[in-house]
Design a protein around this motif. Structure first.
Motif, short mmCIF file in Angstrom:
data_model
loop_
_atom_site.label_atom_id
_atom_site.label_comp_id
_atom_site.label_asym_id
_atom_site.label_seq_id
_atom_site.Cartn_x
_atom_site.Cartn_y
_atom_site.Cartn_z
N ALA A 51 0.83 -1.21 0.00
CA ALA A 51 0.00 0.00 0.00
C ALA A 51 0.86 1.26 0.00
N GLU A 52 1.96 1.27 0.77
CA GLU A 52 2.82 2.45 0.83
C GLU A 52 3.47 2.71 -0.52
N LEU A 53 3.85 1.64 -1.24
CA LEU A 53 4.46 1.80 -2.56
C LEU A 53 3.45 2.37 -3.55
N VAL A 54 2.22 1.87 -3.48
CA VAL A 54 1.17 2.35 -4.37
C VAL A 54 0.88 3.82 -4.12
N THR A 55 0.84 4.22 -2.86
CA THR A 55 0.61 5.63 -2.52
C THR A 55 1.71 6.51 -3.10
N ALA A 56 2.95 6.05 -2.98
CA ALA A 56 4.07 6.82 -3.52
C ALA A 56 3.98 6.94 -5.03
N LEU A 57 3.61 5.87 -5.70
CA LEU A 57 3.50 5.88 -7.15
C LEU A 57 2.35 6.77 -7.62
N ASP A 58 1.26 6.80 -6.85
CA ASP A 58 0.13 7.66 -7.21
C ASP A 58 0.48 9.13 -7.11
N GLY A 59 1.50 9.46 -6.30
CA GLY A 59 1.83 10.86 -6.07
C GLY A 59 2.84 11.44 -7.04
N VAL A 60 3.34 10.64 -7.97
CA VAL A 60 4.33 11.13 -8.94
C VAL A 60 3.91 10.72 -10.35
N GLY A 61 4.64 11.23 -11.33
CA GLY A 61 4.28 10.93 -12.71
C GLY A 61 5.00 9.75 -13.30
N VAL A 62 5.16 8.67 -12.55
CA VAL A 62 5.84 7.48 -13.05
C VAL A 62 4.93 6.73 -14.02
N ALA A 63 5.44 6.42 -15.18
CA ALA A 63 4.70 5.60 -16.15
C ALA A 63 5.16 4.17 -16.00
N GLY A 64 4.26 3.29 -15.57
CA GLY A 64 4.68 1.91 -15.40
C GLY A 64 3.70 1.06 -14.63
N VAL A 65 4.25 -0.05 -14.10
CA VAL A 65 3.44 -1.07 -13.43
C VAL A 65 4.18 -1.57 -12.20
N LEU A 66 3.45 -1.75 -11.10
CA LEU A 66 4.00 -2.40 -9.91
C LEU A 66 3.39 -3.79 -9.82
N TYR A 67 4.26 -4.81 -9.77
CA TYR A 67 3.83 -6.19 -9.64
C TYR A 67 4.13 -6.72 -8.24
N GLU A 68 3.27 -7.59 -7.73
CA GLU A 68 3.57 -8.37 -6.55
C GLU A 68 4.12 -9.71 -7.00
N ASP A 69 5.22 -10.13 -6.39
CA ASP A 69 5.98 -11.31 -6.80
C ASP A 69 5.30 -12.58 -6.30
N VAL A 70 4.94 -13.46 -7.24
CA VAL A 70 4.30 -14.72 -6.87
C VAL A 70 5.25 -15.62 -6.08
N ASN A 71 6.53 -15.56 -6.38
CA ASN A 71 7.51 -16.46 -5.77
C ASN A 71 8.19 -15.90 -4.53
N ASP A 72 7.81 -14.71 -4.10
CA ASP A 72 8.37 -14.10 -2.90
C ASP A 72 7.25 -13.33 -2.21
N PRO A 73 6.79 -13.78 -1.03
CA PRO A 73 5.67 -13.12 -0.37
C PRO A 73 5.95 -11.69 0.07
N SER A 74 7.22 -11.28 0.05
CA SER A 74 7.55 -9.88 0.34
C SER A 74 8.21 -9.22 -0.86
N GLY A 75 8.03 -9.80 -2.03
CA GLY A 75 8.68 -9.30 -3.24
C GLY A 75 7.76 -8.49 -4.13
N VAL A 76 8.33 -7.51 -4.82
CA VAL A 76 7.63 -6.70 -5.81
C VAL A 76 8.59 -6.43 -6.96
N ALA A 77 8.04 -5.90 -8.04
CA ALA A 77 8.87 -5.43 -9.15
C ALA A 77 8.19 -4.23 -9.77
#
Length: 247
Positions: A51-77
């Protein structure tokens, strides 16, 4: 006097050096375009709740995608995209050096960078190189993704042009069949000289469900390109969209 390989060219000496992408119109006329879309994937561990990462991304003009990692329960990309590579060493770099991304654990083995490219027969180069790849990765109906790099073996380069085309048609036919069925779509990026492991391409498989993407990889294993002419494949990042910028 023979020129040194590191001599800088004089003005005008680059005339005739072609770095554009090429296609063909519906009438068979050659076309060209000097535009392309760069994409970079950075993977991290230690993310916990996103949620904190999503909030940060919503606040800037980053063009892209945030993924949650299936193989790491605390992983993202985070997949970022831009027509200018300058973005990755300016605004995106500054953003990733700040909280909350700066507190995450980088996974450099899963870093991927590539550029869209044309094969030579595309009728609409802007749609092929910029519009369609952007729309695909930002499509909310395609939440599942598998990203991986690959390196071709030297044996492929030793084939004739006709043999190469046959190998690529077999490989590409699988992807087109899944695309027509709405089960999976591919993003093809060239990464020659852009990858620390000296890979040639980055591939993204996107779809509404995960299992058809796995089946695409399984079917591709049986093609001549994969079974005979690949030196290296992977590592694989598998994730589901947690955030996307607006298309």
């Amino acid at each position: 006097m023979k020129a040194r390989v590191d001599d800088r060219p004089e003005d005008g000496e680059l005339h005739g050096v072609d770095v554009e992408e090429h296609g063909r119109s519906a009438d068979g006329e050659p076309t060209s375009l000097d535009r392309r879309l760069y994409m970079q994937l950075h993977a991290y561990g230690g993310a916990g709740a996103t949620a904190e990462l999503v909030t940060a991304l919503d606040g800037v003009g980053v063009a892209g995608v945030l993924y949650e990692d299936v193989n790491d329960p605390s992983g993202v990309a985070l997949l970022t995209l831009s027509e200018s590579p300058e973005a990755f060493v300016s605004e995106y770099r500054s953003f990733l050096q700040a909280s909350p991304f700066a507190a995450l654990e980088p996974k450099p083995d899963l870093t991927m960078l590539g550029r869209t490219y044309a094969i030579g027969y595309e009728q609409d180069l802007e749609e092929t190189l910029v519009q369609r790849p952007r729309q695909r990765v930002l499509d909310p109906t395609l939440p599942w993704a598998i990203w991986y790099p690959l390196r071709r073996a030297g044996s492929f380069e030793q084939l004739s042009k006709r043999e190469q085309d046959t190998v690529l048609m077999e490989h590409g036919g699988i992807g087109m069949a899944f695309g027509r069925a709405g089960l999976g779509y591919d993003i093809r990026l060239a990464c020659h000289g852009l990858d620390r492991e000296d890979n040639d391409f980055v591939v993204g498989l996107l779809g509404p469900e995960l299992h058809p993407l796995s089946i695409i990889v399984q079917r591709m294993r049986k093609t001549k390109q994969t079974s005979l002419h690949l030196e290296r494949l992977g590592p694989f990042f598998v994730g589901k969209v947690a955030w996307q910028s607006s298309p």
